[in-house]
Design a protein around this motif. Structure first.
Motif, short mmCIF file in Angstrom:
data_model
loop_
_atom_site.label_atom_id
_atom_site.label_comp_id
_atom_site.label_asym_id
_atom_site.label_seq_id
_atom_site.Cartn_x
_atom_site.Cartn_y
_atom_site.Cartn_z
N THR A 73 -10.87 0.29 11.81
CA THR A 73 -10.40 -0.79 10.94
C THR A 73 -9.59 -1.80 11.75
OG1 THR A 73 -10.37 0.68 9.03
CG2 THR A 73 -8.97 -1.28 8.93
N ARG A 74 -8.82 -1.35 12.70
CA ARG A 74 -8.04 -2.28 13.53
C ARG A 74 -8.96 -3.27 14.25
NH1 ARG A 74 -3.95 -0.04 18.08
NH2 ARG A 74 -5.87 0.99 18.77
N LEU B 71 -10.28 -5.89 11.86
CA LEU B 71 -9.27 -6.89 11.52
C LEU B 71 -9.10 -7.92 12.62
CD1 LEU B 71 -6.63 -4.57 9.80
CD2 LEU B 71 -8.15 -6.23 8.69
N ARG C 270 -11.86 -1.78 2.59
CA ARG C 270 -10.69 -2.09 1.75
C ARG C 270 -9.66 -2.94 2.47
NH1 ARG C 270 -9.91 3.91 -1.09
NH2 ARG C 270 -11.66 3.70 -2.56
N ALA C 271 -9.57 -2.79 3.80
CA ALA C 271 -8.54 -3.52 4.56
C ALA C 271 -8.90 -4.98 4.78
CB ALA C 271 -8.30 -2.83 5.90
N LYS D 144 -9.69 -8.66 4.11
CA LYS D 144 -9.28 -9.54 3.01
C LYS D 144 -10.33 -10.59 2.69
CE LYS D 144 -5.37 -7.44 2.69
NZ LYS D 144 -5.18 -6.45 1.58
N ARG E 15 -12.11 2.71 4.53
CA ARG E 15 -10.83 2.14 4.92
C ARG E 15 -11.03 0.71 5.45
NH1 ARG E 15 -8.69 6.48 6.65
NH2 ARG E 15 -9.86 6.52 8.61
#
Length: 322
Positions: free
Chosen positions: A133-134, A137, A165-166, A168, A162
């Motif tokens: 996820t990092r 992003l 959902r993270a 945006k 995850r």
């Protein structure tokens, strides 16, 4: 949930027409750009901007968006190379003028340049091997609209959820039927090699393809242990995303049609190998129905095949060599 598909094809209008006739669930198509410009992850290119315009118009006439793959991970110079970047930004603007909807890219410099100079939709390629996820992003912050996670994340639904959902603004697009070995040690070098090819090439000229095809033929359990999500198993991912990618740029058009039909219907009664590897399907037969329940095993797998042995034993019982 209603799913939609992004489908790759070999940049020919006749093939595009056949693909869009198969399924109303196709919402996006993609193909390679011009040779000797920004290379793609596969050595497949479209013949001219005129041909590209015709295919973009055909797709738009059927409410399907159109992307161009510019996702080679190499041969992108520093921003100080003003001549290269000036030419590249003009190429991106030319694509935009043709009403291309988006580009599939891997290099961060190219992601940022596309965002700064065009309104093209940006898809971050699976070549980037986005596993966390990092990482996703980071790409969203650069300007990505879509992120295709690494194929090696397909069996980690918790991290995919995850990630989804993270984010945006961006969304994830899950690749369904990549034939590559799980955690393939040759994959990054194969993409680098592809980027140096200025024309579409056949399998016989590709040493990486030949190498991995030989391995899969000799050890067919590798096809079962990879990261393919079968048509029957897509339903397990619909809580994560409704957007899925069906590969086909270097497959026969007959196999692209077969794959798309299978994923649209959510079932397939034929040879599993045709879903992932057109070149190997005439030599190996694996009944897709014999693989029911396999994905549940793979979700909890240690990925140490010599210790687990499940795919090895299953292949011994279901694979037929022709």
């Amino acid at each position: 949930m209603s799913v939609s598909f992004s489908v790759g094809y070999a940049g020919r209008l006749d093939q595009l027409k056949r693909i869009l006739a198969v399924s109303a669930s196709v919402r996006n198509v993609y193909t390679g750009g011009l040779s000797r410009r920004i290379a793609g992850g596969r050595p497949q290119y479209i013949e001219s901007m005129e041909a590209l315009r015709e295919q973009v118009d055909f797709a738009h006439g059927r409410n399907v968006t159109f992307d161009v793959a510019l996702n080679a991970p190499v041969h992108v110079p520093a921003m100080q190379d003003r001549a290269w970047w000036g030419d590249t930004i003009q190429y991106l603007r030319d694509l935009e003028e043709l009403r291309v909807d988006g580009v599939i890219v891997s290099h961060p410099f190219l992601i940022e340049a596309t965002r700064a100079n065009t309104r093209l939709k940006i898809s971050v390629s699976t070549i980037n091997e986005t596993m966390t996820t990092r990482a996703a992003l980071y790409y969203e912050a650069m300007g990505a609209d879509i992120i295709v996670p690494s194929m090696n994340l397909n069996m980690n639904r918790a991290e995919l959820k995850r990630m989804s959902r993270a984010l945006k603004r961006a969304r994830i697009l899950i690749m369904l039927n990549e034939r590559c070995l799980g955690d393939c040690p040759w994959r990054r070098f194969h993409f680098d090699w592809n980027a140096g090819k200025t024309t579409s090439i056949g399998y016989e000229a590709d040493p990486y393809f030949t190498n991995c095809t030989k391995l899969m033929y000799e050890q067919p359990y590798l096809l079962l242990a990879n990261n393919t999500i079968r048509p029957e198993d897509v339903r397990h991912y619909e809580e994560i995303t409704s957007d899925f990618k069906v590969l086909g740029r270097d497959a026969t058009i007959e196999d692209v049609e077969l794959r798309l039909k299978a994923y649209t219907e959510g079932r397939f009664d034929g040879n599993f190998v045709r879903l992932v590897h057109s070149g190997l399907a005439p030599a190996l037969d694996i009944p897709n129905c014999a693989l029911d329940g396999l994905i549940e095993k793979k979700w909890d797998c240690s990925k140490i095949c010599r210790d687990c042995g499940h795919c090895i034993r299953l292949a011994e019982s279901v694979v037929t060599r022709r």
